[in-house]
Design a protein around this motif. Sequence first.
Motif, PDB file in Angstrom:
ATOM      1  N   ASP A   9     -19.431  69.592  31.700  1.00 38.46           N
ATOM      2  CA  ASP A   9     -18.692  70.893  32.064  1.00 38.46           C
ATOM      3  C   ASP A   9     -19.468  70.156  33.923  1.00 38.46           C
ATOM      4  OD1 ASP A   9     -19.949  73.052  33.995  1.00 38.46           O
ATOM      5  OD2 ASP A   9     -21.333  73.886  32.544  1.00 38.46           O
ATOM      6  N   PRO A  10     -18.421  70.285  35.265  1.00 38.77           N
ATOM      7  CA  PRO A  10     -19.073  70.215  36.005  1.00 38.77           C
ATOM      8  C   PRO A  10     -19.666  70.196  36.469  1.00 38.77           C
ATOM      9  CG  PRO A  10     -16.396  70.385  36.026  1.00 38.77           C
ATOM     10  CD  PRO A  10     -17.569  70.694  34.526  1.00 38.77           C
ATOM     11  N   ALA A  11     -20.528  71.601  36.426  1.00 41.84           N
ATOM     12  CA  ALA A  11     -21.842  72.151  37.026  1.00 41.84           C
ATOM     13  C   ALA A  11     -23.140  71.377  36.813  1.00 41.84           C
ATOM     14  CB  ALA A  11     -20.790  74.032  37.110  1.00 41.84           C
ATOM     15  N   ASP A 118      -3.963  40.998  49.593  1.00 46.76           N
ATOM     16  CA  ASP A 118      -5.016  40.913  49.938  1.00 46.76           C
ATOM     17  C   ASP A 118      -6.088  41.561  50.483  1.00 46.76           C
ATOM     18  OD1 ASP A 118      -4.132  40.834  52.533  1.00 46.76           O
ATOM     19  OD2 ASP A 118      -4.703  39.315  53.698  1.00 46.76           O
ATOM     20  N   THR A 119      -5.839  42.702  50.258  1.00 45.80           N
ATOM     21  CA  THR A 119      -6.781  44.043  50.835  1.00 45.80           C
ATOM     22  C   THR A 119      -6.627  45.020  49.404  1.00 45.80           C
ATOM     23  OG1 THR A 119      -4.394  44.897  50.605  1.00 45.80           O
ATOM     24  CG2 THR A 119      -5.581  44.352  52.976  1.00 45.80           C
ATOM     25  N   VAL A 120      -7.910  45.459  49.617  1.00 44.81           N
ATOM     26  CA  VAL A 120      -8.280  46.448  48.937  1.00 44.81           C
ATOM     27  C   VAL A 120      -8.901  48.465  49.061  1.00 44.81           C
ATOM     28  CG1 VAL A 120     -11.098  45.711  49.161  1.00 44.81           C
ATOM     29  CG2 VAL A 120     -10.157  46.433  46.565  1.00 44.81           C
ATOM     30  N   SER A 121      -8.167  48.370  48.286  1.00 45.57           N
ATOM     31  CA  SER A 121      -8.682  50.126  48.363  1.00 45.57           C
ATOM     32  C   SER A 121      -9.528  50.831  47.460  1.00 45.57           C
ATOM     33  CB  SER A 121      -7.458  51.095  48.120  1.00 45.57           C
ATOM     34  OG  SER A 121      -6.735  50.684  46.910  1.00 45.57           O
ATOM     35  N   ILE A 122     -10.026  51.813  48.055  1.00 48.62           N
ATOM     36  CA  ILE A 122     -11.546  51.977  47.928  1.00 48.62           C
ATOM     37  C   ILE A 122     -11.498  53.540  48.067  1.00 48.62           C
ATOM     38  CG2 ILE A 122     -14.319  51.680  48.105  1.00 48.62           C
ATOM     39  CD1 ILE A 122     -13.564  48.992  49.582  1.00 48.62           C
ATOM     40  N   ARG A 123     -12.646  54.358  47.263  1.00 51.41           N
ATOM     41  CA  ARG A 123     -12.354  55.306  47.431  1.00 51.41           C
ATOM     42  C   ARG A 123     -13.792  55.942  46.126  1.00 51.41           C
ATOM     43  NH1 ARG A 123     -11.230  61.224  45.728  1.00 51.41           N
ATOM     44  NH2 ARG A 123     -10.641  60.600  43.442  1.00 51.41           N
ATOM     45  N   MET A 124     -14.451  57.113  47.221  1.00 49.80           N
ATOM     46  CA  MET A 124     -15.987  57.712  46.946  1.00 49.80           C
ATOM     47  C   MET A 124     -15.325  58.596  46.526  1.00 49.80           C
ATOM     48  SD  MET A 124     -19.674  57.385  47.914  1.00 49.80           S
ATOM     49  CE  MET A 124     -20.518  58.677  48.369  1.00 49.80           C
ATOM     50  N   PRO A 125     -15.382  59.550  44.820  1.00 55.72           N
ATOM     51  CA  PRO A 125     -15.280  60.439  44.805  1.00 55.72           C
ATOM     52  C   PRO A 125     -16.353  61.736  45.051  1.00 55.72           C
ATOM     53  CG  PRO A 125     -14.476  59.667  43.003  1.00 55.72           C
ATOM     54  CD  PRO A 125     -15.816  58.464  43.794  1.00 55.72           C
ATOM     55  N   SER A 126     -16.059  62.598  45.246  1.00 52.25           N
ATOM     56  CA  SER A 126     -17.379  63.868  45.227  1.00 52.25           C
ATOM     57  C   SER A 126     -16.732  64.598  44.179  1.00 52.25           C
ATOM     58  CB  SER A 126     -16.755  64.737  45.987  1.00 52.25           C
ATOM     59  OG  SER A 126     -15.964  65.852  46.182  1.00 52.25           O
ATOM     60  N   HIS A 127     -16.294  64.220  43.181  1.00 51.56           N
ATOM     61  CA  HIS A 127     -16.421  65.356  41.933  1.00 51.56           C
ATOM     62  C   HIS A 127     -17.914  64.729  40.677  1.00 51.56           C
ATOM     63  CE1 HIS A 127     -15.349  66.704  37.389  1.00 51.56           C
ATOM     64  NE2 HIS A 127     -14.159  67.709  38.148  1.00 51.56           N
ATOM     65  N   SER A 128     -18.424  65.925  40.265  1.00 49.23           N
ATOM     66  CA  SER A 128     -19.903  64.840  39.923  1.00 49.23           C
ATOM     67  C   SER A 128     -19.505  64.548  39.293  1.00 49.23           C
ATOM     68  CB  SER A 128     -20.207  66.473  39.534  1.00 49.23           C
ATOM     69  OG  SER A 128     -20.066  67.432  38.436  1.00 49.23           O
ATOM     70  N   ALA A 130     -17.070  62.400  38.001  1.00 48.08           N
ATOM     71  CA  ALA A 130     -16.276  61.408  38.187  1.00 48.08           C
ATOM     72  C   ALA A 130     -17.427  60.002  39.187  1.00 48.08           C
ATOM     73  CB  ALA A 130     -15.454  61.077  39.151  1.00 48.08           C
ATOM     74  N   ASN A 131     -18.723  61.267  39.696  1.00 48.56           N
ATOM     75  CA  ASN A 131     -18.901  60.172  40.624  1.00 48.56           C
ATOM     76  C   ASN A 131     -21.017  60.170  39.409  1.00 48.56           C
ATOM     77  OD1 ASN A 131     -19.102  60.509  42.641  1.00 48.56           O
ATOM     78  ND2 ASN A 131     -19.667  62.013  43.914  1.00 48.56           N
ATOM     79  N   MET A 132     -21.808  60.596  38.702  1.00 49.14           N
ATOM     80  CA  MET A 132     -22.146  60.397  37.488  1.00 49.14           C
ATOM     81  C   MET A 132     -21.227  59.129  36.544  1.00 49.14           C
ATOM     82  SD  MET A 132     -24.286  62.476  34.647  1.00 49.14           S
ATOM     83  CE  MET A 132     -25.235  63.464  35.794  1.00 49.14           C
ATOM     84  N   LEU A 133     -20.817  58.715  35.913  1.00 47.89           N
ATOM     85  CA  LEU A 133     -19.801  58.082  35.502  1.00 47.89           C
ATOM     86  C   LEU A 133     -19.611  56.812  36.365  1.00 47.89           C
ATOM     87  CD1 LEU A 133     -18.076  56.991  33.019  1.00 47.89           C
ATOM     88  CD2 LEU A 133     -15.864  58.122  34.006  1.00 47.89           C
TER      89      LEU A 133
END
Length: 329
Positions: A9-11, A118-128, A130-133
Amino acid sequence: MKTTYIKVDPASPDEAALREAAECIKKGGLVAFPTETVYGLGADSFNESAVKKIYIAKGRPSDNPLISHIAHIDDALKLAEYVPEDAKKLMEAYWGGPLTIILKRRGDVPMIVSAGLDTVSIRMPSHSVANMLIRLSGTPIAAPSANLSGSPSPTTFEHCKADMDGRVDMIIDGGECSIGVESTVVDMTGEVPVILRPGAVTLDDIISVCGKGMFGGEYADAPKCPGMKYVHYSPDAEVFAVGDMESFKMPRDENAAIIAYDKYVNAAKGCRFYSAGCSDSEYAARLFYLLRKADEDGIKTVYAQLPENKGMGTAIRNRLLKSAGGRVI
Ligand code: AMP
Ligand code: MG
């Protein structure tokens, strides 16, 4: 491969359940998981053989680099050589959220993650979830969209399962993705921020933070977003983008479907009507879902309304024009 499923449950994500998924990532396994944009297909960014399995599971061309997902802004430095001032401002403004930032790659990041760039792509999700995982895995997670290469990205557990069952170790069911199209990709390795893929964070958003910005990638002479050249977002049905709904003659064909804003519901007679809702953000949340639903419903031809080229409309147009192979009527 037998795929196991866990429902979270994402909540209020169940940490014990996600710990199991994190263990799988740590051991070099593949885990599909929900984010606020689309479902991702994840592996430990620093485990080369695990990342290789992503390309195989998706049938993804090996020259199309992956986005690494992190749970803390500071972790960008695990992947990037350095973070320029403007990139830091964007991270503070839009992370966690649907913004991917391209920076200079650190030498110890496996080459396969960046497909040799020679580059890297980075993201920080907001989904609870995804973040916890990511946090429990203790490593950046490389994750493209969890679809077979060329198909529309999955925005529900069911669509993720349809493509990834038997190809990954685990799929986390966290319900529907709220945004529905992939993140904005912005190249921050030059003087000016360059958007290589439009998404929910718009050019105006980037200019408001950095004071400058432009579109690039396929719009520029030398594409810097390697994935752009491939077939994308294509269901089995044939897709046409409709430039002007007012003058569009609705087909009398029970095997055809229209995707359009609600105000056109009464105009669609003799064919299926799929609602794009009443706003660009509702349309974005439904587009990939509806392209896949068309196949499930046995639809042979889809006519989808092109929204205006502004805000979220720019991202919808980009995905729709690709799935239509550029055909506009
Ligand atoms: P997906 O993983 O399916 O959401 O696609 C990720 C997109 O980001 C693809 O279009 C890639 O080509 C692009 N991308 C990822 N890393 C880089 C990079 N280092 N430079 C340019 N584009 C990138
Ligand atoms: Mg993708």
